[in-house]
Design an enzyme around this catalytic site. Sequence first.
Site, short mmCIF file in Angstrom:
data_model
loop_
_atom_site.label_atom_id
_atom_site.label_comp_id
_atom_site.label_asym_id
_atom_site.label_seq_id
_atom_site.Cartn_x
_atom_site.Cartn_y
_atom_site.Cartn_z
N LEU A 108 0.83 -1.20 0.00
CA LEU A 108 0.00 0.00 0.00
C LEU A 108 0.87 1.26 0.00
CD1 LEU A 108 -2.35 -1.57 2.63
CD2 LEU A 108 -3.08 -0.87 0.34
N PRO A 109 0.28 2.43 -0.35
CA PRO A 109 1.10 3.63 -0.47
C PRO A 109 1.84 4.04 0.80
CG PRO A 109 -1.02 3.96 -1.54
CD PRO A 109 -1.11 2.64 -0.79
N THR A 157 6.47 0.79 1.79
CA THR A 157 7.54 1.54 2.46
C THR A 157 6.90 2.48 3.47
OG1 THR A 157 8.83 1.49 0.42
CG2 THR A 157 9.55 3.04 2.11
N LYS A 171 15.38 0.17 3.80
CA LYS A 171 14.67 0.73 2.64
C LYS A 171 14.76 2.27 2.61
CE LYS A 171 11.96 1.18 -0.82
NZ LYS A 171 12.44 0.88 -2.16
N LYS A 193 7.33 11.01 -0.13
CA LYS A 193 7.00 10.33 1.13
C LYS A 193 8.24 9.68 1.74
CE LYS A 193 5.97 6.20 0.94
NZ LYS A 193 5.57 4.80 0.80
P1 NAD Z 1 0.52 2.55 -6.16
O1 NAD Z 1 0.03 3.88 -5.74
O2 NAD Z 1 0.76 2.25 -7.60
O3 NAD Z 1 -0.44 1.40 -5.61
C1 NAD Z 1 -1.05 1.41 -4.37
C2 NAD Z 1 -2.34 0.61 -4.48
O4 NAD Z 1 -2.94 0.55 -3.20
C3 NAD Z 1 -3.36 1.23 -5.43
O5 NAD Z 1 -3.82 0.28 -6.38
C4 NAD Z 1 -4.48 1.68 -4.50
O6 NAD Z 1 -5.78 1.60 -5.08
C5 NAD Z 1 -4.32 0.69 -3.37
N1 NAD Z 1 -4.93 1.13 -2.12
C6 NAD Z 1 -4.81 2.33 -1.51
N2 NAD Z 1 -5.52 2.34 -0.37
C7 NAD Z 1 -6.10 1.13 -0.28
C8 NAD Z 1 -6.97 0.53 0.67
N3 NAD Z 1 -7.38 1.18 1.77
N4 NAD Z 1 -7.39 -0.75 0.45
C9 NAD Z 1 -6.96 -1.42 -0.65
N5 NAD Z 1 -6.16 -0.91 -1.59
C10 NAD Z 1 -5.73 0.34 -1.39
O7 NAD Z 1 1.87 2.33 -5.34
P2 NAD Z 1 3.09 1.37 -5.71
O8 NAD Z 1 4.00 2.06 -6.65
O9 NAD Z 1 2.56 0.01 -6.03
O10 NAD Z 1 3.84 1.35 -4.30
C11 NAD Z 1 3.32 0.64 -3.17
C12 NAD Z 1 4.33 0.73 -2.05
O11 NAD Z 1 5.58 0.20 -2.48
C13 NAD Z 1 4.62 2.18 -1.60
O12 NAD Z 1 4.78 2.19 -0.21
C14 NAD Z 1 5.91 2.51 -2.31
O13 NAD Z 1 6.65 3.49 -1.62
C15 NAD Z 1 6.60 1.16 -2.35
N6 NAD Z 1 7.54 0.96 -3.48
C16 NAD Z 1 7.22 1.34 -4.74
C17 NAD Z 1 8.14 1.10 -5.77
C18 NAD Z 1 7.85 1.51 -7.19
O14 NAD Z 1 8.80 1.47 -8.02
N7 NAD Z 1 6.61 1.86 -7.55
C19 NAD Z 1 9.36 0.49 -5.50
C20 NAD Z 1 9.63 0.09 -4.19
C21 NAD Z 1 8.71 0.32 -3.18
#
Ligand code: NAD
Length: 313
Positions: free
Chosen positions: A64-65, A95, A170, A245
């Site tokens: 999740l975000p 994260t 991380k 963030k």
């Molecule tokens: P994203 O915003 O693409 O996806 C987050 C998902 O969570 C969305 O589909 C959203 O609808 C869902 N969501 C939000 N609130 C929700 C809830 N209450 N119930 C169910 N679903 C819910 O984010 P991402 O890029 O997939 O990143 C996710 C996590 O991983 C973050 O913490 C980010 O910092 C970390 N991360 C991302 C990357 C990257 O390259 N994108 C790399 C490493 C770590």
Amino acid sequence: MKIGFIGLGNMGAPMALNLLKAGHAVNVFDLSAQVVQALVDAGAKAAGSPKAAVTDVECVITMLPAAAHVRSVLSADDGVFAGIAKGVTIIDSSTIDPASVKAFAELAVQHGNTFVDAPVSGGTGGAAAGTLTFMVGGSADAYEQVKPVLSAMGKNIVHCGDTGTGQVAKICNNLVLGITMAGVAEAMSLGEALGIDSKVLGGIINTSTGRCWSSDTYNPMPGVIETAPSTRGYTGGFGTDLMLKDLGLATDAAKFARQPVYLGALAQQLYQTMSTKGAGRLDFSAVIKLYRKDGKDGKDGKDGKDGKDGDAS
Ligand code: NAD
């Protein structure tokens, strides 16, 4: 195994897909019906709530975000703790800050469960290829227990230490990443302004001492790396708001530890400026738009300043 997976964004969707490919049965939940449908088409079972997604599962994964989303998914009336059986391990790969991890781990213990922090690095490419690095915080027993599941989504599964230390690793990694991306953006823009071909400059940096992931995999200058988000209008990567963030997590943790983070604080302001300009959903490499001259800040000529020409998250 039967697994409940919650959060199917840029990272979660390909990770859940790899669990299916490895032969696991996966229940999925996300607020977006569209992303859920894509996983159902690949063989997952849609759930109507986090509670429904974790009923009768042997393991739960959240992606999740931010910490607020994890808190709500865990503790809402229709949340994870309302449906999970005792003894089931919850793996959070989002994260978030180490202090929230500790609070969630205590809550989990109260419910008879184990909570493990396992944030990832490797980006969306690593998530799709199943080559992520997982930084695991928790007991040695918990690490051994989650390792086989994480191996279906990643190549390096590292035990960092006690609960919360996965997030420490991380946050420190992303502190470097946020700074190096701004550095590469600055250098590539200077090179462009001084008249060198960007592909030539990128090639030189990538075989010289300036080489880093921000340059050789995610180069912010469009056209230098064909698979980088910059070459597809800064879409589908790691959102600027997510980087903002993470730098906030680093500067907060640094304040707590009374440790200076000079470059991290400056980089944070660069991504903050991008977010303020409406580009928070573009890939974080779009920070190069702060440097490039007018009309040279995107492959298609659009500049993203209205936030309408990209969707990285
Ligand atoms: P994203 O915003 O693409 O996806 C987050 C998902 O969570 C969305 O589909 C959203 O609808 C869902 N969501 C939000 N609130 C929700 C809830 N209450 N119930 C169910 N679903 C819910 O984010 P991402 O890029 O997939 O990143 C996710 C996590 O991983 C973050 O913490 C980010 O910092 C970390 N991360 C991302 C990357 C990257 O390259 N994108 C790399 C490493 C770590």
